[in-house]
Design an enzyme around this catalytic site. Structure first.
Site, PDB file in Angstrom:
ATOM      1  N   SER A 127       0.820  -1.097   0.003  1.00 43.50           N
ATOM      2  CA  SER A 127      -0.002   0.157  -0.108  1.00 43.50           C
ATOM      3  C   SER A 127       1.017   1.307   0.148  1.00 43.50           C
ATOM      4  CB  SER A 127      -0.777  -0.088   1.182  1.00 43.50           C
ATOM      5  OG  SER A 127      -1.540   1.288   1.503  1.00 43.50           O
ATOM      6  N   TYR A 151      -1.758  -0.311  10.602  1.00 39.52           N
ATOM      7  CA  TYR A 151      -2.036  -0.925   9.410  1.00 39.52           C
ATOM      8  C   TYR A 151      -0.863  -0.761   8.307  1.00 39.52           C
ATOM      9  CZ  TYR A 151      -3.665  -1.453   4.535  1.00 39.52           C
ATOM     10  OH  TYR A 151      -3.737  -2.077   3.156  1.00 39.52           O
ATOM     11  N   LYS A 155       2.273  -3.455   6.792  1.00 37.24           N
ATOM     12  CA  LYS A 155       2.464  -3.735   5.139  1.00 37.24           C
ATOM     13  C   LYS A 155       3.916  -3.106   5.125  1.00 37.24           C
ATOM     14  CE  LYS A 155      -1.465  -4.438   3.604  1.00 37.24           C
ATOM     15  NZ  LYS A 155      -1.911  -5.544   2.855  1.00 37.24           N
TER      16      LYS A 155
END
Ligand code: NAD
Ligand code: UDP
Length: 370
Positions: A127, A151, A155
């Site tokens: 992302s 989050y 990643k």
């Protein structure tokens, strides 16, 4: 020759289901591994409506080593596209351990199972959040990581783990795809995004306002240092993103090592520009109110998309008008999501109304495979 099988973790979800369409169109057979925690198995029936091929579904958790071993043993998997994960930023702040467990431990379990099975070609859903919010745009792949929430950190950590793996074992071919803002739906109106509850994201929210399901859009801040004061993002059509996975798969299968690639258009659009484009696409007025800034939002960022073109031969082909038109078609045809009957918007869709198996109505095009 049977179509080469690709394990698609999270393949029943928004990006995963569109990726299944792109894989089938490129001549592959997706095998989906998904818990369905944030998706619906009927998305795979819709994939069958579009392509004539229904992906096999293995209902299992990506953290479950035994289930992964069984899936690799049962299907002759050639490569893996790993999309399974949790993706809500706010939820990751409230429940960091849950996010590290699914996103990080899940990726570790998957990489280990791949190694045991001798499958070492991997495309990973990363992302743009790995970059954080301190880089000037356009953001190139070489920009340092600086994720600002759990989050994004999951990643970033998975990317680091995969980079270490590729350094240690040159048999691996890995592509990490850093998506910017995937939006839109398949042009057939058969497949799209199904937000769980009130949407947090801009495009599905606008779509529900246009449909009359919500009264107005709240614009989260109109006092940013951008051309019209509203936030700017790089919206990219989900089918372009899906096709990016096919390009990445080809590259990872042919070249050992690890590659990071931005999947974006290379252009930013403001909230008000998206609203105008949606009004054009839908013919409806989008009521809006200006609200305060949303905590944690960056003012503006978009991708440097040149490296994806150089390394993958991929670039986004669909513009903002098409993203809005396809979102609107999906919204109108499926106001209740997959509870609605299959809309007869594509030739042959009616054929699949009661067909559980999927009939191959399109022949796969002649592509080279991994
Ligand atoms: P999604 O929620 O629609 O799809 C994720 C899928 O993973 C769902 O089908 C869900 O049921 C499945 N899943 C979740 N936990 C699982 C587990 N433990 N085991 C097996 N399956 C599990 O989300 P999406 O938008 O399609 O995103 C796909 C991937 O792309 C995610 O990894 C996400 O972080 C990443 N991503 C998405 C965006 C975006 O804007 N949508 C942007 C950047 C990156
Ligand atoms: N946004 C908004 N109203 C909404 C949802 C989003 O104004 O109801 C804005 C948000 O502030 C940001 C842009 O739209 O500038 C894109 O937000 P989204 O949540 O879709 O993507 P992200 O912020 O995760 O990039």
């Amino acid at each position: 020759m049977p179509a080469p099988r690709i394990l698609v973790t999270g393949g029943a979800g928004f990006i995963g289901s569109h990726t299944c369409v792109a894989l089938i169109e490129a001549g592959y057979q997706p095998v989906v591994l998904d818990t369905l925690v944030n998706s619906d198995a009927r998305s795979l029936k819709r994939v069958a409506c579009i392509t004539g091929v229904e992906p096999v579904l293995v209902r299992a958790d990506v953290r479950d080593a035994a289930a992964l071993d069984r899936a690799f043993a049962a299907h002759e998997v050639r490569a893996v596209v790993h999309l399974a994960g949790l993706k809500a930023v706010g939820e990751s702040v409230a429940d960091p351990l849950g996010y590290y467990d699914v996103n990080l431990a899940g990726s570790l379990a998957l990489a280990r199972a791949m190694d045991r099975a001798g499958v070492r070609t991997l495309v990973f859903s990363s992302s743009a959040t790995v970059y954080g919010d301190s880089h000037p745009s356009p953001i190139a792949e070489a920009a340092p990581h600086g994720p600002v929430n759990p989050y994004g950190r999951t990643k970033s950590m998975v990317e680091s783990m995969l980079a270490d793996l590729s350094r240690a074992d040159p048999r691996w071919g890995i592509a990490c795809l850093r998506y910017f803002n995937p939006v839109g739906a398949h042009e057939s109106g058969l497949l799209g995004e199904l937000p769980n509850g009130p949407p947090n994201n801009l495009m599905p929210y606008i779509s529900q306002v246009a449909a009359g399901e919500r009264e107005y859009l709240v614009v989260h801040g109109a006092d940013y240092d951008t051309a019209d004061g509203t936030g700017v993002r790089d919206y990219v059509h989900v089918m372009d993103v899906a096709e990016g996975h096919v390009a990445a798969l080809h590259r990872a299968a042919r070249r050992p090592g690890i590659l990071m690639a931005n999947l974006g258009t290379g252009h930013g659009a403001s909230v008000l520009e998206v609203v105008s484009a949606f009004e054009r696409a839908s013919g409806r007025r989008i009521a809006l109110r200006i609200g305060p800034r949303r905590p944690g939002d960056a003012p503006a960022y978009w991708a440097d998309a040149r490296s994806a073109w150089r390394t993958l031969g991929w670039r986004a082909r669909r513009d903002l008008d098409q993203m809005c038109a396809d979102s609107w078609r999906w919204q109108c045809a499926n106001p209740h999501g997959f509870d609605d009957p299959v809309p007869a918007l594509v030739p042959g869709a009616a054929l699949f109304q009661n067909n559980d198996r999927g009939i191959n109505i399109h022949s796969n095009r002649g592509h080279t495979h991994v």
